[in-house]
Write a protein that holds these residues in place. Sequence first.
Motif, mmCIF file in Angstrom:
data_model
loop_
_atom_site.group_PDB
_atom_site.id
_atom_site.type_symbol
_atom_site.label_atom_id
_atom_site.label_comp_id
_atom_site.label_asym_id
_atom_site.label_seq_id
_atom_site.Cartn_x
_atom_site.Cartn_y
_atom_site.Cartn_z
ATOM 1 N N VAL A 221 43.183 7.143 -0.380
ATOM 2 C CA VAL A 221 43.110 7.388 1.062
ATOM 3 C C VAL A 221 41.995 6.534 1.664
ATOM 4 O O VAL A 221 42.147 5.937 2.736
ATOM 5 C CB VAL A 221 42.863 8.882 1.362
ATOM 6 C CG1 VAL A 221 42.497 9.092 2.833
ATOM 7 C CG2 VAL A 221 44.103 9.710 1.026
ATOM 8 N N PHE A 222 40.875 6.471 0.948
ATOM 9 C CA PHE A 222 39.743 5.657 1.395
ATOM 10 C C PHE A 222 40.131 4.184 1.410
ATOM 11 O O PHE A 222 39.747 3.428 2.322
ATOM 12 C CB PHE A 222 38.546 5.897 0.473
ATOM 13 C CG PHE A 222 37.266 5.257 0.933
ATOM 14 C CD1 PHE A 222 36.914 5.238 2.275
ATOM 15 C CD2 PHE A 222 36.409 4.665 0.015
ATOM 16 C CE1 PHE A 222 35.735 4.638 2.698
ATOM 17 C CE2 PHE A 222 35.227 4.069 0.428
ATOM 18 C CZ PHE A 222 34.902 4.048 1.776
ATOM 19 N N THR A 225 42.194 3.526 4.460
ATOM 20 C CA THR A 225 41.324 3.544 5.635
ATOM 21 C C THR A 225 40.566 2.231 5.770
ATOM 22 O O THR A 225 40.480 1.646 6.865
ATOM 23 C CB THR A 225 40.318 4.708 5.541
ATOM 24 O OG1 THR A 225 41.018 5.941 5.362
ATOM 25 C CG2 THR A 225 39.477 4.798 6.810
ATOM 26 N N ILE A 229 40.921 -0.559 8.898
ATOM 27 C CA ILE A 229 39.757 -1.027 9.660
ATOM 28 C C ILE A 229 39.560 -2.528 9.465
ATOM 29 O O ILE A 229 39.193 -3.251 10.399
ATOM 30 C CB ILE A 229 38.489 -0.254 9.239
ATOM 31 C CG1 ILE A 229 38.650 1.236 9.563
ATOM 32 C CG2 ILE A 229 37.254 -0.807 9.941
ATOM 33 C CD1 ILE A 229 37.519 2.100 9.054
ATOM 34 N N TYR A 235 38.132 3.531 13.350
ATOM 35 C CA TYR A 235 38.034 4.763 12.566
ATOM 36 C C TYR A 235 37.998 5.995 13.472
ATOM 37 O O TYR A 235 37.401 5.988 14.539
ATOM 38 C CB TYR A 235 36.782 4.758 11.696
ATOM 39 C CG TYR A 235 36.575 6.089 10.982
ATOM 40 C CD1 TYR A 235 37.245 6.359 9.800
ATOM 41 C CD2 TYR A 235 35.751 7.080 11.535
ATOM 42 C CE1 TYR A 235 37.090 7.572 9.167
ATOM 43 C CE2 TYR A 235 35.587 8.297 10.899
ATOM 44 C CZ TYR A 235 36.260 8.540 9.715
ATOM 45 O OH TYR A 235 36.118 9.752 9.093
ATOM 46 N N HIS A 237 38.583 10.661 12.868
ATOM 47 C CA HIS A 237 38.957 11.749 11.964
ATOM 48 C C HIS A 237 40.471 11.942 11.960
ATOM 49 O O HIS A 237 41.062 12.300 10.938
ATOM 50 C CB HIS A 237 38.256 13.042 12.370
ATOM 51 C CG HIS A 237 36.766 12.998 12.196
ATOM 52 N ND1 HIS A 237 36.181 12.616 11.001
ATOM 53 C CD2 HIS A 237 35.745 13.270 13.044
ATOM 54 C CE1 HIS A 237 34.868 12.654 11.117
ATOM 55 N NE2 HIS A 237 34.573 13.049 12.350
ATOM 56 N N LEU A 239 42.613 9.641 12.154
ATOM 57 C CA LEU A 239 43.188 8.605 11.291
ATOM 58 C C LEU A 239 43.257 9.093 9.846
ATOM 59 O O LEU A 239 44.275 8.919 9.165
ATOM 60 C CB LEU A 239 42.354 7.329 11.381
ATOM 61 C CG LEU A 239 42.874 6.112 10.601
ATOM 62 C CD1 LEU A 239 44.214 5.663 11.153
ATOM 63 C CD2 LEU A 239 41.863 4.969 10.655
ATOM 64 N N ILE A 240 42.195 9.733 9.392
ATOM 65 C CA ILE A 240 42.174 10.274 8.031
ATOM 66 C C ILE A 240 43.229 11.376 7.879
ATOM 67 O O ILE A 240 43.989 11.399 6.903
ATOM 68 C CB ILE A 240 40.778 10.836 7.685
ATOM 69 C CG1 ILE A 240 39.717 9.738 7.763
ATOM 70 C CG2 ILE A 240 40.785 11.467 6.291
ATOM 71 C CD1 ILE A 240 39.904 8.624 6.774
ATOM 72 N N LEU A 243 46.614 9.965 7.594
ATOM 73 C CA LEU A 243 46.904 9.451 6.252
ATOM 74 C C LEU A 243 47.265 10.588 5.309
ATOM 75 O O LEU A 243 48.148 10.442 4.454
ATOM 76 C CB LEU A 243 45.699 8.674 5.710
ATOM 77 C CG LEU A 243 45.399 7.343 6.397
ATOM 78 C CD1 LEU A 243 44.119 6.730 5.850
ATOM 79 C CD2 LEU A 243 46.557 6.377 6.237
ATOM 80 N N ILE A 272 50.762 6.972 11.644
ATOM 81 C CA ILE A 272 49.564 6.162 11.889
ATOM 82 C C ILE A 272 49.756 5.283 13.121
ATOM 83 O O ILE A 272 48.796 4.971 13.829
ATOM 84 C CB ILE A 272 49.218 5.295 10.663
ATOM 85 C CG1 ILE A 272 49.206 6.143 9.389
ATOM 86 C CG2 ILE A 272 47.880 4.601 10.847
ATOM 87 C CD1 ILE A 272 48.225 7.298 9.442
#
Length: 314
Positions: A221-222, A225, A229, A235, A237, A239-240, A243, A272
């Motif tokens: 996930v990171f 992200t 970017i 970025y 929250h 967006l996370i 995902l 997204i």
Amino acid sequence: MFENLKVRKSLLRSVKILTLIVILWLFYTQISRFTTKELAELHIERLDYLIYAVLLLLVNWGLEFFKWRWTVSCISAKPLSKNVLISMLAGIATGIVTPNRIGNFIGRMLYFKGGMRGFLIMGTLYGNLAQFISTIFFGVIGFFALGTSVLNEYFSELSQIIGVFFSVVSLFIYLFYPFLPIRKIKLFKRYLNLISSFQQIAKKLLLPLLLLSVLRYLVFVFQFTLLLIAFGATYSHDLINGLYVMFFITTLIPSFILGKLFIRETVSMLIIGALVPNIAIVITASLTLWLINLGIPSLVGYYFLSRSKLKEYV
């Protein structure tokens, strides 16, 4: 006997050739999707983030290596780290050409003796279930966090119900399987000894596999992200959480060899895309993530798969 050996060698050779063709086809179909104009309009806003995402490949598959090594070590007293690593990479190559990558155990089995294979298949499936639980759990969090900001009210509520259901059922199976009275269930009569024997091994795998699966999930996930970017997304929250929801949906949708990637791109654009104005960023990040986490490792895995010989595992 010699005829059977010849047939098996021929089958292995066919699998190797088919695997290479499909992997190369996957590369071609994904890279050729962009036009020259679209490629020219793409810009890397943060090169350092792109580099970090690529380097996290080592962390991603490093965690999977520890999962697989822990599984093998609970079955074999002294597993060779080399065999564990090579078998994991070969599993990536065979998994990528099967629906939902369920064929990852095929490549893994080639490097171990026949007596261990049944337990290792069970261990692979148990580890896959742990990864599935991680995806579903965070997906539920994403659905509740996003609410109706991205999804319509009906779909949001339905997804929350489905997510909670799958979370409870899969977690119940994973946690209580080692303690269920399998011998009393006639459905498993044919494989009773294998399944019941693996229950003792599962008790040792239960917590380590789940923790490593959660960490691995957070890593990719990171990665996604960072890639978003890197190509120009901002970025947030949401967006996370988006995902989380995207991985949840793509995990539950059945797929064939190429289906999962196309499904993920479609879901990425729907979820997204509502959070990132430029759809090209989403598609590029998704394809880059696939190349980093599956495309490159599958080619490395194919190299070892092509070098494997029948005498090593009969």
